[in-house]
Scaffold this active site. Structure first.
Site, short mmCIF file in Angstrom:
data_model
loop_
_atom_site.label_atom_id
_atom_site.label_comp_id
_atom_site.label_asym_id
_atom_site.label_seq_id
_atom_site.Cartn_x
_atom_site.Cartn_y
_atom_site.Cartn_z
N THR A 1 -14.08 -78.44 31.77
CA THR A 1 -13.27 -79.16 32.77
C THR A 1 -12.44 -80.24 32.08
O THR A 1 -11.28 -80.46 32.45
CB THR A 1 -14.22 -79.75 33.84
OG1 THR A 1 -14.83 -78.64 34.51
CG2 THR A 1 -13.46 -80.59 34.85
N CYS B 1 -19.84 -69.30 31.98
CA CYS B 1 -19.43 -70.23 33.04
C CYS B 1 -20.08 -69.84 34.35
O CYS B 1 -20.17 -70.64 35.27
CB CYS B 1 -17.91 -70.30 33.14
SG CYS B 1 -17.17 -68.71 33.32
N THR B 2 -20.59 -68.60 34.42
CA THR B 2 -21.27 -68.13 35.64
C THR B 2 -22.80 -68.24 35.54
O THR B 2 -23.52 -67.77 36.43
CB THR B 2 -20.92 -66.65 35.88
OG1 THR B 2 -21.17 -65.93 34.66
CG2 THR B 2 -19.48 -66.46 36.30
N GLU C 1 -9.65 -71.78 34.47
CA GLU C 1 -10.96 -71.19 34.73
C GLU C 1 -11.94 -72.04 33.95
O GLU C 1 -12.12 -71.86 32.75
CB GLU C 1 -10.94 -69.72 34.28
CG GLU C 1 -11.95 -68.87 34.98
CD GLU C 1 -13.22 -68.81 34.19
OE1 GLU C 1 -14.14 -69.59 34.54
OE2 GLU C 1 -13.31 -68.05 33.23
N LEU C 2 -12.54 -73.03 34.64
CA LEU C 2 -13.30 -74.08 33.94
C LEU C 2 -14.79 -74.03 34.28
O LEU C 2 -15.29 -72.96 34.61
CB LEU C 2 -12.66 -75.44 34.27
CG LEU C 2 -11.12 -75.47 34.14
CD1 LEU C 2 -10.55 -76.78 34.63
CD2 LEU C 2 -10.70 -75.19 32.69
#
Ligand code: UN1
Length: 510
Positions: free
Chosen positions: A243, A297-298, A263-264
């Site tokens: 971010t 990130c998921t 896409e952070l």
């Protein structure tokens, strides 16, 4: 394959040119980027980075290439991307192994990442015949209105170490069929996989007479990202990463009224309800929490569990974590590989300390591993802590396998907690009650870009639009209509009559 075999199969050397416009220019004279594998700590190879002058040379080439590439019919561009997909099929094994080696994810995940590249190429080929615009009914007689989509120009792609090749391809395959040219700045932690992709692409492009500069690579550090973000010649910068990085890209592109696609970070939760199938819930949780060593990130970071099943879920997780095998990710029996580097290990250790200081209790202890097989100093134990959602450390994305357990009593409370973090990427609910599932998916439910039922937070398919809200940055990549971000929209009105009626009934007589 051994490392020398992998490098040979991918046409890589000990010293690699990390700046390229395709085939004609391969160079870079700025400081070398050393690529160390977190698997053993060994230096794999060096890549050269770009100076500001070399960066400019690449952008000049990309701009020139755009003038020609945008005139190719979209299905012809699609045909080139189809061949790239075929080429990736041929290189799947060595490229997947290099991804595992350079980044440290399991071999299956490395191969899976290359499969995502192949899938997005297939998707882009179909899309190259479906860049549809709409038609509208004009309010004026003998007028026709419609909209069409045109290529946008040079697209800058900044990618992260954790998906060193797939995320680039989500952007590049779509941008290419849209008629754009791409300039890729990969993570400085994974320069070699990027060079391998650039070489594979350059060969396919050459064979097809694609102009030099349609696929460009610019290795380097944050200074290259800054050049891209501030560059007026680059209408769109697509950035994946933290971010903090995304905010600086957003500010720099906005200051020149350019576009960014971000896409952070994520802080993804699974809600395990009293109606969950616990077997499904546990599988989704463990894969989501420890897969890629918690560096997606998921990744599932928070588990929000109904009080009636809390102890049972906790105990099952404790026993599942006891069975996890940590070690060399290229060994098929291993579940958890290393973190990317020792800085990541330091962040993980710091987060563990913060969890304890802020009142959390570990039910599966973490820690750094040492000894035979762990010489790189990058291996850590996946751990689980009981916490409260509002703790500062729980609100923060730590890119490591730390799973937080939180108890709830009503579904509304669970949804409120799921949403009460700054990030908004992925979310899931485990339930067999359709009312709970639908509530979670409704406007009163999850505020994330991805909301799942009875599957975990990670492992999204390429066919859906991928991305999230709030501090995740709002961008959408990959499937659905994400392609629209890579094009500019034009509204056209055509008068086929003999009069000039004005809109809104206005009269202008002379
Ligand atoms: C990322 O971690 O940046 O959904 C992307 C997933 C993968 C992509 C993750 N398909 O887990």
């Amino acid at each position: 394959m051994t490392l020398p075999e992998i490098l040979k199969a991918l046409n890589l050397e000990a010293e690699n040119a990390g700046v390229s416009t395709g085939n004609e220019y391969n160079g870079g004279t700025a400081a070398k980027l050393a690529s160390y594998t977190p698997v053993t700590g060994q230096l794999i190879a060096n890549a050269s980075g770009a100076t500001a002058a070399e960066y400019n040379k690449v952008i000049d080439k990309a701009q020139a290439a755009f003038l020609e590439w945008k005139t190719w019919p979209a299905p012809k561009r699609g045909e080139v991307v189809r061949q790239l997909g075929d080429e990736l099929r041929k290189y799947k094994e060595p490229l997947g192994e290099l991804v595992s080696y350079e980044m440290g994810k399991s071999l299956r995940e490395g191969l899976g990442e290359v499969q995502e590249m192949i899938d997005i190429c297939d998707f882009a080929v179909g899309l190259s015949r479906q860049l549809y615009g709409q038609t509208m009914h004009s309010e004026r007689p003998n007028h026709r209105m419609y909209e069409q989509w045109h290529p946008i120009g040079v697209v800058g792609i900044i990618s992260a170490f954790n998906f060193p090749v797939a995320v680039w391809s989500w952007n590049a395959a779509l941008a290419w069929i849209c008629g754009d040219v791409c300039v890729w700045k990969p993570s400085e932690k994974t320069p070699l996989t990027a060079i391998a992709c650039q070489k594979i692409t350059a060969n396919v492009f050459k064979r097809n007479g694609v102009p030099e500069g349609v696929s460009c690579l610019v290795n380097g550090g944050a200074e290259i990202g800054k050049l891209l973000a501030e560059d007026i010649r680059i209408p769109l910068v697509s950035a994946t990463g933290s971010t903090r990085m995304g905010k600086s890209v957003a500010v720099a592109t906005a200051a020149r009224l350019g576009k960014s696609l971000l896409e952070l970070g994520g802080n993804n939760a699974i809600i395990i309800t009293e109606n969950a199938n616990l077997e499904i819930a546990l599988t989704g949780t463990v894969f989501g929490a420890v897969g890629t060593a918690g560096q997606r990130c998921t990744t599932t970071r928070r588990l929000i569990i109904h009080e009636s099943v809390y102890d049972s879920v906790k105990n099952k997780l404790i026993s599942a974590y006891k069975q996890l095998k940590i070690g060399n990710p290229l060994d098929d029996s291993i579940h958890v590989g290393p973190l990317i580097d020792q800085d990541a290990v330091a962040n993980y250790m710091n987060a563990i300390e913060q969890v304890e200081l802020q009142g959390g209790t570990f039910v599966v202890e973490g820690g750094k591993l040492s000894g035979v097989g762990f010489e790189s100093g990058c291996y850590v134990k996946p751990c689980i802590a009981e916490v409260e959602n509002h703790y500062a450390i729980v609100q923060h994305e730590t890119f490591a396998p730390i799973l937080y357990l939180i108890k709830y009593s009503t579904t509304e409370q669970a949804i409120a907690m799921q949403n009460a973090v700054p990030q908004g990427l992925s979310s899931a609910i485990m339930t067999t009650d359709m009312r709970q599932a639908e509530l979670f998916l409704s406007a009163k439910g999850s505020d994330c870009g991805i909301a799942n039922v009875n599957i975990g937070t990670s492992g999204a398919e390429i066919g859906g639009a991928f991305g999230g809200e709030k501090e995740t940055g709002g961008g959408r990549e990959s499937g659905s209509d994400s392609w629209k971000a890579y094009m500019r929209r034009q509204t056209n009105t055509i008068n086929y009559g003999n009069e000039v009626p004005l809109a809104q009934g206005i009269k202008f007589e002379f």
